[in-house]
Design a protein around this motif. Structure first.
Motif, PDB file in Angstrom:
ATOM      1  N   GLY A 126       2.275  -1.125  -7.954  1.00  0.00           N
ATOM      2  CA  GLY A 126       0.857  -1.361  -7.768  1.00  0.00           C
ATOM      3  C   GLY A 126       0.396  -2.802  -7.771  1.00  0.00           C
ATOM      4  O   GLY A 126      -0.694  -3.103  -7.284  1.00  0.00           O
ATOM      5  N   SER A 175       4.676   3.024 -17.971  1.00  0.00           N
ATOM      6  CA  SER A 175       3.447   2.681 -17.248  1.00  0.00           C
ATOM      7  C   SER A 175       3.493   1.257 -16.716  1.00  0.00           C
ATOM      8  O   SER A 175       3.117   0.997 -15.562  1.00  0.00           O
ATOM      9  N   TRP A 199       0.820  -1.212   0.000  1.00  0.00           N
ATOM     10  CA  TRP A 199       0.000   0.000   0.000  1.00  0.00           C
ATOM     11  C   TRP A 199       0.854   1.262   0.000  1.00  0.00           C
ATOM     12  O   TRP A 199       0.454   2.286  -0.556  1.00  0.00           O
ATOM     13  N   LEU A 257       1.833   1.635  -3.608  1.00  0.00           N
ATOM     14  CA  LEU A 257       0.691   2.113  -4.374  1.00  0.00           C
ATOM     15  C   LEU A 257       0.471   3.604  -4.135  1.00  0.00           C
ATOM     16  O   LEU A 257       0.135   4.352  -5.068  1.00  0.00           O
ATOM     17  N   SER A 258       0.674   4.063  -2.925  1.00  0.00           N
ATOM     18  CA  SER A 258       0.547   5.493  -2.627  1.00  0.00           C
ATOM     19  C   SER A 258       1.574   6.299  -3.412  1.00  0.00           C
ATOM     20  O   SER A 258       1.265   7.381  -3.934  1.00  0.00           O
ATOM     21  N   TYR A 309      -1.873  -0.465 -17.272  1.00  0.00           N
ATOM     22  CA  TYR A 309      -1.875  -0.804 -15.850  1.00  0.00           C
ATOM     23  C   TYR A 309      -2.579  -2.140 -15.591  1.00  0.00           C
ATOM     24  O   TYR A 309      -2.230  -2.856 -14.649  1.00  0.00           O
ATOM     25  N   LEU A 340       2.837   5.446  -6.285  1.00  0.00           N
ATOM     26  CA  LEU A 340       2.369   5.451  -7.676  1.00  0.00           C
ATOM     27  C   LEU A 340       1.297   6.509  -7.889  1.00  0.00           C
ATOM     28  O   LEU A 340       1.326   7.258  -8.878  1.00  0.00           O
ATOM     29  N   LEU A 341       0.340   6.601  -6.977  1.00  0.00           N
ATOM     30  CA  LEU A 341      -0.727   7.594  -7.118  1.00  0.00           C
ATOM     31  C   LEU A 341      -0.181   9.016  -7.047  1.00  0.00           C
ATOM     32  O   LEU A 341      -0.630   9.906  -7.786  1.00  0.00           O
ATOM     33  N   VAL A 342       0.795   9.228  -6.188  1.00  0.00           N
ATOM     34  CA  VAL A 342       1.410  10.561  -6.096  1.00  0.00           C
ATOM     35  C   VAL A 342       2.131  10.909  -7.399  1.00  0.00           C
ATOM     36  O   VAL A 342       2.025  12.037  -7.913  1.00  0.00           O
ATOM     37  N   LEU A 378       1.483   9.758 -10.422  1.00  0.00           N
ATOM     38  CA  LEU A 378       0.499   9.992 -11.475  1.00  0.00           C
ATOM     39  C   LEU A 378      -0.181  11.346 -11.299  1.00  0.00           C
ATOM     40  O   LEU A 378      -0.450  12.045 -12.277  1.00  0.00           O
ATOM     41  N   ALA A 379      -0.461  11.718 -10.057  1.00  0.00           N
ATOM     42  CA  ALA A 379      -1.064  13.035  -9.810  1.00  0.00           C
ATOM     43  C   ALA A 379      -0.104  14.145 -10.207  1.00  0.00           C
ATOM     44  O   ALA A 379      -0.514  15.156 -10.807  1.00  0.00           O
TER      45      ALA A 379
END
Length: 260
Positions: free
Chosen positions: A146, A138, A50, A53-54, A190, A56-58, A60-61
């Protein structure tokens, strides 16, 4: 005086410990096993699924924010900067193409821009290189950051079916996805990364399957100033027909899965 002190203490002279020794005892470092255990716990927390994954989200943002800031779609209206030209411009476009497709920018706009800026031949090369670069980035991000967190969430029937298809028939499945557009580029990247598809089959299927669609958009962009020319009309038909075929195949596949 010393004799008196010795006599009062029972005949034995006792000296108080130095102040420096007391301070050293108070400020002694944490024992090595405790420090090692704390470092290990911190490492496991930072490398947990997790946490990755966080990250990765950061990323992408941040990529999406940079796209909103630089507005790459203006290439269609304003053209390429005049101070950059020749092979350097093609390489920079391909690298930029790959980076911003990671941030969910629609590739049709970039393919049209490649044709409008560089013509059919160079535009196709730049768009193909950018497609492979974006897919590779990606896939690597999704696989490293992820996969471990998202695989346990594959519980729905459609998600399990897609994962099974990508894991067992990776090259064939990705080739079909690229040939018949309908699934967004980033979503396919993804989804493949979360599955157990191999890296080489993914990139090879992406490169081969993207040629017809990219070529049609690039030619349409190169001939956009001649919308009634046969070449432009053929390019538009090559864009529309695979999209329609992909929609039919997707509908039939979904209907078949629901019946099962």
């Amino acid at each position: 005086m010393l004799d008196d002190a010795t006599t009062r203490s029972g005949g034995t002279a006792t000296a108080s410990p130095p102040a420096a020794a007391n301070e050293l005892a108070v400020t002694s470092p944490v024992p090595a096993p405790v420090a090692a255990g704390f470092a290990a716990r911190c490492g496991r927390a930072l490398l947990s699924p997790w946490s990755r994954l966080s990250v990765l989200l950061v990323l992408l943002a941040a990529a999406a924010a940079s796209v909103l800031l630089f507005e790459p779609h203006k290439l269609l209206a304003d053209g390429w900067p005049p101070q950059v030209g020749g092979p350097v411009a093609v390489v920079l476009f391909a690298v930029g193409y790959g980076l911003i497709t990671v941030a969910f920018v629609p590739r049709p706009l970039l393919n049209l821009a490649a044709g409008a800026l560089f013509g059919s031949a160079l535009g196709l090369g730049a768009a193909m290189a950018g497609t492979v670069i974006g897919a590779a980035i990606s896939f690597a991000l999704g696989r490293m950051l992820g996969q471990d967190a998202l695989r346990p969430l594959l519980r729905g029937r459609l998600l399990k079916a897609a994962d099974k298809q990508f894991s067992k028939h990776g090259f064939r499945s990705m080739l079909a996805v690229r040939l018949f557009p309908g699934v967004p580029f980033w979503a396919a990247n993804y989804a493949a990364a979360v599955s157990r598809m191999g890296y080489v089959p993914f990139l090879l299927a992406t490169a081969l399957g993207s040629i017809p669609n990219i070529g049609a958009y690039v030619v349409a962009g190169a001939r956009a100033s001649q919308p009634t020319s046969p070449v432009f009309l053929i390019a538009v038909a090559a864009i529309a027909l695979p999209a329609l075929a992909g929609a039919v195949v997707a509908w039939r596949k979904r209907h078949h899965l629901r019946r099962r």
